[in-house]
Design an enzyme around this catalytic site. Structure first.
Site, PDB file in Angstrom:
ATOM      1  CE1 TYR A 222      15.164  62.414  44.813  1.00 40.26           C
ATOM      2  CE2 TYR A 222      13.554  62.600  46.599  1.00 40.26           C
ATOM      3  CZ  TYR A 222      14.872  62.655  46.150  1.00 40.26           C
ATOM      4  OH  TYR A 222      15.879  62.940  47.029  1.00 40.26           O
TER       5      TYR A 222
ATOM      6  CG  PHE B 229      32.925  41.556  55.862  1.00 42.27           C
ATOM      7  CD1 PHE B 229      33.536  40.548  55.137  1.00 42.27           C
ATOM      8  CD2 PHE B 229      32.504  42.694  55.193  1.00 42.27           C
ATOM      9  CE1 PHE B 229      33.702  40.670  53.763  1.00 42.27           C
ATOM     10  CE2 PHE B 229      32.661  42.812  53.817  1.00 42.27           C
ATOM     11  CZ  PHE B 229      33.262  41.796  53.106  1.00 42.27           C
ATOM     12  CB  THR B 230      36.906  44.283  54.888  1.00 41.56           C
ATOM     13  OG1 THR B 230      35.859  43.982  53.965  1.00 41.56           O
ATOM     14  CG2 THR B 230      37.973  43.202  54.830  1.00 41.56           C
TER      15      THR B 230
ATOM     16  CG  ASP C  79      26.538  40.939  57.196  1.00 43.65           C
ATOM     17  OD1 ASP C  79      25.736  40.736  56.266  1.00 43.65           O
ATOM     18  OD2 ASP C  79      27.708  41.318  57.021  1.00 43.65           O
TER      19      ASP C  79
ATOM     20  CE  LYS D 259      28.536  40.276  49.110  1.00 45.42           C
ATOM     21  NZ  LYS D 259      28.696  41.738  49.259  1.00 45.42           N
TER      22      LYS D 259
ATOM     23  NE  ARG E  25      38.956  39.232  51.755  1.00 48.96           N
ATOM     24  CZ  ARG E  25      38.128  40.275  51.605  1.00 48.96           C
ATOM     25  NH1 ARG E  25      36.842  40.129  51.658  1.00 48.96           N
ATOM     26  NH2 ARG E  25      38.605  41.479  51.420  1.00 48.96           N
TER      27      ARG E  25
ATOM     28  CG  PHE F 108      41.235  44.321  50.776  1.00 52.41           C
ATOM     29  CD1 PHE F 108      40.916  44.875  52.003  1.00 52.41           C
ATOM     30  CD2 PHE F 108      40.203  44.056  49.887  1.00 52.41           C
ATOM     31  CE1 PHE F 108      39.604  45.165  52.340  1.00 52.41           C
ATOM     32  CE2 PHE F 108      38.889  44.326  50.207  1.00 52.41           C
ATOM     33  CZ  PHE F 108      38.596  44.904  51.445  1.00 52.41           C
TER      34      PHE F 108
HETATM   35  C1  LIG Z   1      29.413  39.494  54.902  1.00 50.84           C
HETATM   36  C2  LIG Z   1      29.388  40.798  54.179  1.00 50.84           C
HETATM   37  N1  LIG Z   1      28.896  41.871  54.790  1.00 50.84           N
HETATM   38  C3  LIG Z   1      28.843  43.069  54.182  1.00 50.84           C
HETATM   39  C4  LIG Z   1      29.341  43.258  52.908  1.00 50.84           C
HETATM   40  C5  LIG Z   1      29.324  44.633  52.305  1.00 50.84           C
HETATM   41  O1  LIG Z   1      28.387  44.732  51.307  1.00 50.84           O
HETATM   42  P1  LIG Z   1      28.567  45.608  49.964  1.00 50.84           P
HETATM   43  O2  LIG Z   1      29.735  45.059  49.206  1.00 50.84           O
HETATM   44  O3  LIG Z   1      27.266  45.439  49.263  1.00 50.84           O
HETATM   45  O4  LIG Z   1      28.788  47.027  50.376  1.00 50.84           O
HETATM   46  C6  LIG Z   1      29.851  42.157  52.232  1.00 50.84           C
HETATM   47  C7  LIG Z   1      30.385  42.317  50.865  1.00 50.84           C
HETATM   48  O5  LIG Z   1      31.233  41.625  50.385  1.00 50.84           O
HETATM   49  C8  LIG Z   1      29.879  40.893  52.877  1.00 50.84           C
HETATM   50  O6  LIG Z   1      30.375  39.799  52.292  1.00 50.84           O
END
Ligand SMILES: Cc1ncc(COP(=O)(O)O)c(C=O)c1O
Length: 470
Positions: free
Chosen positions: A85, A137-138, A228, A271, A395, A462
């Protein structure tokens, strides 16, 4: 740290040929479906590729996130999981890897990228502050908004034009940023949210010169920069290929220099890092690290696992080193470019230059007769699936969501269908199949009709929205 550069056989002998720098040790069969089966599946899924069952998909380009193939070494690492843990040895391997390759002092593990976005947003944004960034980014923007911030797009104008050939379309427009700082006051800027590469712009890179100049500007105003770093190794490949002075520098050195211009980073390890799950947040400031460690135990897990199993942290630590390998990253980005080149040779409209992780089809150019409120990119994604079971992702206006103030759709300039290529999963033959399917759908474009949204979730619509033909 870095290995010598190896040239491909093609480069050594001036030949055209190229091959993946791995051989396959285990395979996962994939299935073909009939047109009738796909028609049924897309209706059941409400014309949303996120709602398809993966069993009904032939070539899955929904995302490059968590869909990568791990190496034999990473699988061996899985067997070395220390599932304590607290204080798992795998955490310390991960901490070492992040310090070595990214250079930040303090590491907070998280279950995936959005876990890290949540923590940094809660820790560093005060209600009413602005968060400038190089395109939204979303999940990133949503966490910034949930923390009381307002995201402001300060990417260069070229990024909004799919045909513009700018080599670094991810760059920050420094004048736009400076105007914002003057207008709002530096104390009202939470931090600059910098992404390299920029997913929503088509996987477009940020140049080193821009990162350096951004650092100088932010120093002048006492503003932090958080990165990021989700696809930073891919970003580094573009710097190596396109920016003067970097052609002989290994990817690992470029990544380290880039991070040196920032105060911390969050990572979706699913990624670049070649794992199926995982993430992290890393910063230099000890006081901020203390606050983040307090938050991580509330939302993710103890500060030495943050939602990951020990075995996942081990695979991730190994994946970090593999992601910096020059041979790997060249093959990864060049595979995407191979697909892009086939499409460009057939004059199919895609975002240019081709980015690092995906091909983005320009749905507006496919369907000029479909208005944006009939979701051209959602249509194109569905058509591609119907043609041959290839799954991409919208997108465009659906992903952009609604303006929290007015409640109207946000209408982004880019209306794109993304075909993201998982790392080390598909071969060049798969890319040929994908290219031919796109060509077929392009040729049938004039007969294609729009969609209407019949179910709309409140957040990140989406993922779960449902559609019907108009
Ligand atoms: C540029 C970017 N930032 C953040 C994220 C969020 O990461 P996660 O899907 O691991 O939560 C993504 C995921 O697609 C991304 O492409």
């Amino acid at each position: 740290m870095s290995k010598p550069f190896y040239k491909t056989m093609g480069q050594q002998f001036g030949r055209r040929s190229w091959a993946e720098p791995w051989k396959i040790k285990m395979v996962e069969p994939i299935h073909m479906t009939t047109r009738a089966e796909r028609e049924r599946a897309i209706v059941d899924a409400g014309y949303n590729s996120f709602l398809l069952r993966s069993e009904d998909v032939y070539i899955d380009l929904l995302t490059d996130s968590g869909t990568n193939a791990m190496s034999d070494r990473q699988w061996a690492g899985i067997m070395m999981g220390d599932e304590a843990y607290a204080g798992s040895r795998n955490f310390y391997h991960l901490e070492d890897a992040v310090r070595t390759y990214y250079g930040y002092k303090h590491l907070v593990p998280t279950h995936q990228g959005r876990g890290a976005e949540h923590l940094i947003s809660q820790a560093e944004i005060r209600d009413g502050q602005f968060v400038p960034g190089n395109m939204y980014f979303t999940t990133t923007r949503l966490h910034q908004e949930l923390a009381g911030g307002t995201f402001v797009d300060v990417i260069i104008g070229e990024a909004h034009d799919p045909a513009d050939q700018h080599p670094f379309k991810g760059d920050v427009d420094l004048e736009k940023l400076e105007r914002l700082i003057e207008e709002k006051g530096a104390e009202n800027i939470a931090y600059v949210s910098l992404a390299g590469t920029v997913n929503m712009a088509g996987g477009q890179p940020v140049s080193m010169a821009n990162a350096r100049a951004l650092r100088e500007l932010c120093n002048k105003h006492g503003i932090k920069i958080y990165l990021d770093a989700t696809r930073l190794a891919e970003n580094a490949y573009f710097i190596q290929q396109r920016e003067e002075g970097y052609a002989q520098k290994p990817i690992a050195d470029i990544v380290l220099e880039f991070c040196g211009y920032t105060d911390g980073a969050w990572m979706s390890a699913k990624k670049d890092h070649l794992v199926n799950i995982g993430g992290w947040l890393a910063v230099n400031d000890a006081e901020l690290f203390d606050r983040l460690r307090n938050l991580v135990v509330v939302y993710e897990g103890l500060h030495t696992y943050g939602g990951m199993a020990g075995r996942d942290m081990e695979a991730l630590a190994i994946g970090i080193a593999e992601s910096m390998d020059d041979d790997h990253i060249r093959a990864r980005v060049e595979q995407v470019r191979y697909l892009g080149k086939l499409l460009l040779d057939w004059e199919i409209p895609i975002v240019q230059p081709v980015g690092g992780h995906a091909i983005f089809l320009d749905a507006r150019a496919f369907y000029p007769h479909i208005p944006q409120d009939q979701f051209p990119a959602q249509v194109l994604t569905a058509e591609l699936y119907l043609d041959s079971g290839i799954r991409g992702m919208e997108r465009g206006v659906v992903s952009a969501g609604r303006d929290p103030q007015t409640g109207d759709h946000r209408y982004p300039k880019l209306e794109l269908t993304r075909l993201a290529i998982p790392r080390r999963v598909y071969t060049q033959a798969h890319m040929d199949v994908v290219a031919e399917a796109i060509k077929e759908v392009y040729e049938a474009r004039e007969k294609t009709r729009g969609l209407k949204m019949v179910y709309e979730p409140a957040q990140l619509r989406f993922f779960q929205a449902r559609f019907e033909p108009v």
